[in-house]
Design a protein around this motif. Structure first.
Motif, PDB file in Angstrom:
ATOM      1  N   ASN A  21       2.609  -3.030   5.361  1.00 29.65           N
ATOM      2  CA  ASN A  21       2.417  -4.390   4.861  1.00 29.65           C
ATOM      3  C   ASN A  21       1.321  -4.407   3.787  1.00 29.65           C
ATOM      4  O   ASN A  21       1.508  -4.964   2.702  1.00 29.65           O
ATOM      5  N   ILE A  22       0.195  -3.756   4.092  1.00 25.75           N
ATOM      6  CA  ILE A  22      -0.944  -3.759   3.176  1.00 25.75           C
ATOM      7  C   ILE A  22      -0.582  -3.070   1.856  1.00 25.75           C
ATOM      8  O   ILE A  22      -0.911  -3.559   0.774  1.00 25.75           O
ATOM      9  N   CYS A  23       0.104  -1.936   1.943  1.00 20.50           N
ATOM     10  CA  CYS A  23       0.467  -1.213   0.716  1.00 20.50           C
ATOM     11  C   CYS A  23       1.339  -2.094  -0.184  1.00 20.50           C
ATOM     12  O   CYS A  23       1.139  -2.157  -1.397  1.00 20.50           O
ATOM     13  N   SER A  24       2.301  -2.782   0.431  1.00 23.65           N
ATOM     14  CA  SER A  24       3.185  -3.652  -0.363  1.00 23.65           C
ATOM     15  C   SER A  24       2.413  -4.807  -0.992  1.00 23.65           C
ATOM     16  O   SER A  24       2.674  -5.186  -2.132  1.00 23.65           O
ATOM     17  N   ILE A  25       1.458  -5.348  -0.227  1.00 25.17           N
ATOM     18  CA  ILE A  25       0.667  -6.478  -0.744  1.00 25.17           C
ATOM     19  C   ILE A  25      -0.197  -6.017  -1.920  1.00 25.17           C
ATOM     20  O   ILE A  25      -0.164  -6.574  -3.012  1.00 25.17           O
ATOM     21  N   VAL A  26      -0.966  -4.944  -1.673  1.00 20.60           N
ATOM     22  CA  VAL A  26      -1.969  -4.510  -2.644  1.00 20.60           C
ATOM     23  C   VAL A  26      -1.333  -3.916  -3.902  1.00 20.60           C
ATOM     24  O   VAL A  26      -1.746  -4.225  -5.022  1.00 20.60           O
ATOM     25  N   ASN A  27      -0.322  -3.092  -3.702  1.00 20.91           N
ATOM     26  CA  ASN A  27       0.212  -2.362  -4.852  1.00 20.91           C
ATOM     27  C   ASN A  27       1.441  -2.995  -5.492  1.00 20.91           C
ATOM     28  O   ASN A  27       1.781  -2.699  -6.626  1.00 20.91           O
ATOM     29  N   LYS A  28       2.140  -3.851  -4.736  1.00 17.72           N
ATOM     30  CA  LYS A  28       3.381  -4.412  -5.280  1.00 17.72           C
ATOM     31  C   LYS A  28       3.427  -5.937  -5.222  1.00 17.72           C
ATOM     32  O   LYS A  28       4.433  -6.526  -5.616  1.00 17.72           O
ATOM     33  N   GLN A  29       2.372  -6.558  -4.677  1.00 19.15           N
ATOM     34  CA  GLN A  29       2.352  -8.017  -4.529  1.00 19.15           C
ATOM     35  C   GLN A  29       3.663  -8.516  -3.929  1.00 19.15           C
ATOM     36  O   GLN A  29       4.344  -9.412  -4.430  1.00 19.15           O
ATOM     37  N   ASN A  30       4.018  -7.880  -2.818  1.00 24.56           N
ATOM     38  CA  ASN A  30       5.309  -8.168  -2.200  1.00 24.56           C
ATOM     39  C   ASN A  30       5.158  -8.103  -0.679  1.00 24.56           C
ATOM     40  O   ASN A  30       4.333  -7.354  -0.171  1.00 24.56           O
ATOM     41  N   HIS A  31       5.937  -8.926   0.030  1.00 24.31           N
ATOM     42  CA  HIS A  31       5.872  -8.894   1.497  1.00 24.31           C
ATOM     43  C   HIS A  31       6.806  -7.841   2.088  1.00 24.31           C
ATOM     44  O   HIS A  31       6.777  -7.583   3.283  1.00 24.31           O
ATOM     45  N   SER A  32       7.693  -7.264   1.275  1.00 22.35           N
ATOM     46  CA  SER A  32       8.725  -6.381   1.824  1.00 22.35           C
ATOM     47  C   SER A  32       8.172  -4.988   2.077  1.00 22.35           C
ATOM     48  O   SER A  32       7.578  -4.376   1.192  1.00 22.35           O
ATOM     49  N   ASN A  33       8.378  -4.469   3.289  1.00 20.93           N
ATOM     50  CA  ASN A  33       7.851  -3.136   3.566  1.00 20.93           C
ATOM     51  C   ASN A  33       8.650  -2.030   2.884  1.00 20.93           C
ATOM     52  O   ASN A  33       8.259  -0.870   2.915  1.00 20.93           O
ATOM     53  N   THR A  34       9.745  -2.390   2.230  1.00 16.68           N
ATOM     54  CA  THR A  34      10.478  -1.375   1.462  1.00 16.68           C
ATOM     55  C   THR A  34       9.708  -1.003   0.197  1.00 16.68           C
ATOM     56  O   THR A  34      10.011  -0.022  -0.445  1.00 16.68           O
ATOM     57  N   LYS A  35       8.710  -1.812  -0.154  1.00 22.49           N
ATOM     58  CA  LYS A  35       7.934  -1.535  -1.373  1.00 22.49           C
ATOM     59  C   LYS A  35       6.752  -0.616  -1.092  1.00 22.49           C
ATOM     60  O   LYS A  35       5.986  -0.284  -1.987  1.00 22.49           O
ATOM     61  N   SER A  36       6.569  -0.270   0.146  1.00 20.59           N
ATOM     62  CA  SER A  36       5.391   0.504   0.526  1.00 20.59           C
ATOM     63  C   SER A  36       5.538   1.987   0.193  1.00 20.59           C
ATOM     64  O   SER A  36       6.632   2.550   0.311  1.00 20.59           O
ATOM     65  N   ALA A  37       4.420   2.618  -0.187  1.00 18.31           N
ATOM     66  CA  ALA A  37       4.426   4.051  -0.476  1.00 18.31           C
ATOM     67  C   ALA A  37       4.221   4.886   0.787  1.00 18.31           C
ATOM     68  O   ALA A  37       4.315   6.099   0.763  1.00 18.31           O
ATOM     69  N   ILE A  38       3.894   4.200   1.877  1.00 17.00           N
ATOM     70  CA  ILE A  38       3.795   4.899   3.167  1.00 17.00           C
ATOM     71  C   ILE A  38       4.832   4.302   4.099  1.00 17.00           C
ATOM     72  O   ILE A  38       5.053   3.088   4.093  1.00 17.00           O
ATOM     73  N   LYS A  39       5.522   5.145   4.827  1.00 17.17           N
ATOM     74  CA  LYS A  39       6.527   4.649   5.777  1.00 17.17           C
ATOM     75  C   LYS A  39       6.211   5.219   7.152  1.00 17.17           C
ATOM     76  O   LYS A  39       6.106   6.425   7.322  1.00 17.17           O
ATOM     77  N   VAL A  40       6.053   4.301   8.119  1.00 20.57           N
ATOM     78  CA  VAL A  40       5.897   4.752   9.498  1.00 20.57           C
ATOM     79  C   VAL A  40       7.246   4.589  10.164  1.00 20.57           C
ATOM     80  O   VAL A  40       7.908   3.559  10.002  1.00 20.57           O
ATOM     81  N   ARG A  41       7.646   5.610  10.851  1.00 20.98           N
ATOM     82  CA  ARG A  41       8.904   5.495  11.586  1.00 20.98           C
ATOM     83  C   ARG A  41       8.819   6.280  12.880  1.00 20.98           C
ATOM     84  O   ARG A  41       7.859   7.008  13.110  1.00 20.98           O
TER      85      ARG A  41
END
Lengths: 137, 626
Positions: A21-41
């Motif tokens: 969530n944080i990565c998407s907010i900070v780096n992509k100004q987006n709520h979608s976790n698909t925008k994140s550069a880190i993926k937890v699974r």
């Protein structure tokens, strides 16, 4: 010295996905976790272990080598930085990363490259992620 | 829906395997979550039909702040409960809320019945009705595993499914969400079973741009800090809800031996501390919650001689430890885990299952039923018997188990023993016999659950019993929690999300709310729920509490029935007053809608008149010519 992100203590992970969530907010100004550069699974569903898929800050990055247009440049401390204006969206970096840590932003047709900004580590509630000095690997 | 001025609803018709998308601006006054779910239930419900009739809807909805703020993790499900035959409302965490947001649906409405068992997979850009015939009869976890391996999208996918109890329409069958969380109470599992709906998956990868990152992130960080650096939620992560068991026993509030007593001599052996010491192996979180209250307990089961072992692990919480522990006289944590595992795999609400078995055990003691009914010996403390009984209950093995599968109220109406069938208006008692606020709170609660108004917490916070004060507190919590369930919050974050925080949070993502709005929203939602209950034929005045509630001591002593009745009357009066309060927002909306309809009608009339005139003219000319 420049630091890089290390997901070395994923045994502590509770799977809250705050890092994504944080990565998407900070780096992509987006709520979608698909925008994140880190993926937890999870490996093996919710009952399996949590793993983080994220750039491991290679000294000799295969993604950069695969890039035909020079859009990925070496980052001090490991890993690469993306120069989006030079990227043609060929997906070669994505295929070259054997950690499968290069994700894709379909909206702009460019890779999602971790810039090791440390925001995810700052917000990790269980200190699974940390920023470490280059050379301490 | 974030960044929009409407709610986006996915309607699924299992009769035809077709869907319809609605964009509803008129749902905005209901905020989200339980608000929009209540409104949608009111629109689609069939009070004249049985709870398990195919035409009855199931509604899932997420909150106004789901995923974008910490601990806003809950999805609400609403339906007609086959257990109480009135309002069905249940909450689950896991990944479901986040995936619904990513798929772009504020709510999902499911009606009809599939001709054969199906699992429905929902994406933002697709929907599929998959064959689930082979899954029918299979336990909850293997079903989840099979679907997991079949479908792509790990990590951002939610899988919800029923076990055999849901298929067999046990009135308190649950729905398992992502292995560790559940729509537990009031029988959603049976409603899914009645629709031949074995499972549902949701996956989404929608882009949701943030409009005002600076302001939003500022508010996010304030809330995140409260969650992680204060002690507001610490106990939920530490030893978890389990930690409360011992003190409830000490203070005469822990339902034990079918509520014959409220203090348990083996409380230390099954306490939260004991679980943490012997069984706790891991903690996990719902997606979007930095706290992580899900405690996984494990024990080593010997399944055969010759050192043959397997590891059984389940999520445990206080409610399960009471219902499948003290209530049945179970003395070890390992045995409780074994019972939780069986309830989990068969897919039943742990509270109702435990309380029903408690009633059955006492009914055996009193000679109302015998082993020809129960098929196995049912004795307090006898785990082996209960393990078999849980399986029989889920399968409706014989007439007795089919009757018991309709709940303790129903079973006691057949076999007797109504005085010790411990339910509130048909919903089996939660694990708190704390005093007047719990008893009255559960009885008047819109779904007769402890989380509706938290009466048990009110009891623990007061020294003196002041009926009017207690009722005011219960009533405030009842409507205020409707509002917070509209934002999608987990109740454990109740202290984090005060009104000011809710306003700051929602206003940073495009809402424009005031303190007054929050109260209005809560009451608007509660009014909707009470209207639904009335349509289902529920009358608060007709609720009678089983005798034992007035015999077994609480932390405030033995309850006086006169005071309970007085409090119920006070509450009913308050609720009635609220039903008559005006709602200017809805009145304005209705006036606008009427004006719009009138305008369309006026245009139509004018057009029709114009056409008629045009048609009539040549005829007149013709006549003139003639």
């Amino acid at each position: 010295m420049a630091k890089y992100l290390s997901a070395s203590e994923m045994n502590k992970c509770i799977g809250c996905f705050t890092c994504m969530n944080i990565c998407s907010i900070v780096n992509k100004q987006n709520h979608s976790n698909t925008k994140s550069a880190i993926k937890v699974r999870t490996r093996g569903g919710m009952t399996g272990r949590f793993v983080a898929i994220v750039c491991i800050a290679c000294d000799d990055p295969a993604c950069m080598e695969a890039c035909p247009s020079g859009a990925l440049v070496k980052r001090e401390g490991g890993g690469v930085l993306l120069k989006p204006e030079l990227c043609i969206g060929c997906h070669r970096c994505e295929k070259a990363c054997i950690m499968q840590a290069v994700f894709w932003d379909d909206d702009i047709n460019k890779p999602i490259i971790c810039r090791h900004c440390g925001s995810c580590a700052k917000f990790c509630p269980h200190k699974c992620l940390e920023m470490v000095e280059a050379g301490e690997k | 829906m974030i960044n929009e001025t409407f709610m986006r609803i996915l309607n699924i018709d299992l009769n035809t395997s077709k869907i319809r998308i609605d964009q509803r601006a008129d749902l905005m006054p209901y905020l989200g979550g339980v608000g929009i779910a209540s409104k949608l239930l009111e629109e689609t419900m069939h009070p004249e039909l049985d709870a398990l009739h195919p035409d009855q809807p199931i509604i899932f909805a997420i909150g106004a702040g789901t995923w974008v703020f910490p601990v806003l993790t809950k999805t609400v499900a609403m339906f007609r409960s086959p257990l109480t035959n009135e309002l069905g409302e249940s909450y689950a965490g896991g990944r479901l809320a986040m995936t619904m947001l990513m798929a772009g649906y504020d709510a999902i409405v499911i009606t009809g019945k599939a001709s054969k068992p199906v699992f429905v997979s929902i994406k933002n850009n697709d929907i599929a009705f998959n064959d689930a015939r082979a899954f029918w009869g299979i336990d909850s976890e293997p079903t989840g595993q099979a679907i997991r391996e079949r479908l792509e999208g790990g990590g951002k996918r939610s899988i919800i499914r029923i076990g055999p109890a849901g298929e067999n329409q046990v009135a308190f069958a649950s729905v398992c969400v992502d292995s560790f969380r559940h729509f537990g109470r009031l029988g959603l599992g049976a409603v899914m079973g009645s629709k031949n709906l074995k499972a549902m998956t949701v996956t989404g990868d929608r882009s949701i741009p943030i409009h005002d990152t600076k302001n939003y992130f500022k508010v996010y960080q304030q809330i995140y800090k409260k969650c992680t650096t204060t002690d507001m939620m610490q106990k939920y992560h530490d030893a978890g809800t389990a930690i409360g068991l011992r003190s409830l026993s000490v203070s005469n509030s822990l339902p034990t031996y079918n509520l014959k007593t409220t203090t348990y001599e083996h409380a230390d052996d099954i306490s939260g501390e004991e679980f943490a010491r012997k069984n706790l192996v891991r903690k996990v979180a719902c997606t979007g919650c930095p706290v992580g209250c899900i405690h996984i307990g494990m024990y080593r089961r010997e399944f055969d001689k010759g050192h043959e072992y397997e590891a059984i692990s389940v999520p445990y919480d206080y409610e399960l430890m009471f219902a499948l522990g003290s209530y049945l006289g179970i003395k070890t944590t390992d045995e409780i885990i074994a019972l939780i595992d069986e309830v989990e795999e068969t897919g039943m609400d742990a509270i109702s299952a435990g309380v029903c078995l408690g009633w059955a055990t006492e009914a055996v003691e009193n000679g109302l039923i015998d082993e020809s009914d129960t098929l196995v010996p049912l004795k307090f403390g006898d785990t082996e018997g209960y393990l078999k009984a849980i399986r029989y209950l889920s399968k409706g093995k014989n007439k007795f188990y089919r009757n018991l599968g309709k709940g303790s109220k129903y079973a006691s109406s057949i076999y007797g023993g109504a005085d010790f069938a411990m339910h509130y208006a048909g919903n089996e008692t939660p694990g708190y016999h704390t005093g007047y606020a719990s008893a009255v709170g559960f009885a008047v609660a819109s779904r007769h659950s402890h989380l509706d108004n938290g009466g048990y917490q009110i009891d623990q916070s007061v020294k003196e019993v002041n009926p009017e004060d207690l009722v005011s507190k219960i009533f405030f919590e009842e409507h205020d929690r409707c509002m917070v369930n509209g934002i999608g919050m987990c109740m454990f974050a109740r202290k984090i999300y005060d009104h000011q925080t809710i306003i700051e949070a929602l206003n940073s993502i495009g809402w424009n709310l005031t303190e007054q709005d929050l109260e209005q929203i809560g009451k608007r939602i509660l009014r909707t729920k009470l209207r639904i209950k009335a349509k289902y034929g529920f009358s608060q005045k007709a609720v009678r509490l089983p005798k034992r509630f007035f015999e077994t001591p609480t932390m405030h002593g033995v309850l006086d029935e006169t005071i309970v009745n007085q409090m119920m009357k006070l509450y009913i009066a308050k609720a009635n007053d609220m039903m008559c309060e005006p709602d200017p927002v809805l009145e304005t909306l209705a006036a606008e809608q009427k004006a719009a309809t009138d305008k369309v009608a006026a245009v139509k009339t004018a057009t029709k008149a114009g056409v008629e005139k045009a048609v009539a003219k040549p005829a007149t000319e013709k006549a003139a010519q003639g």
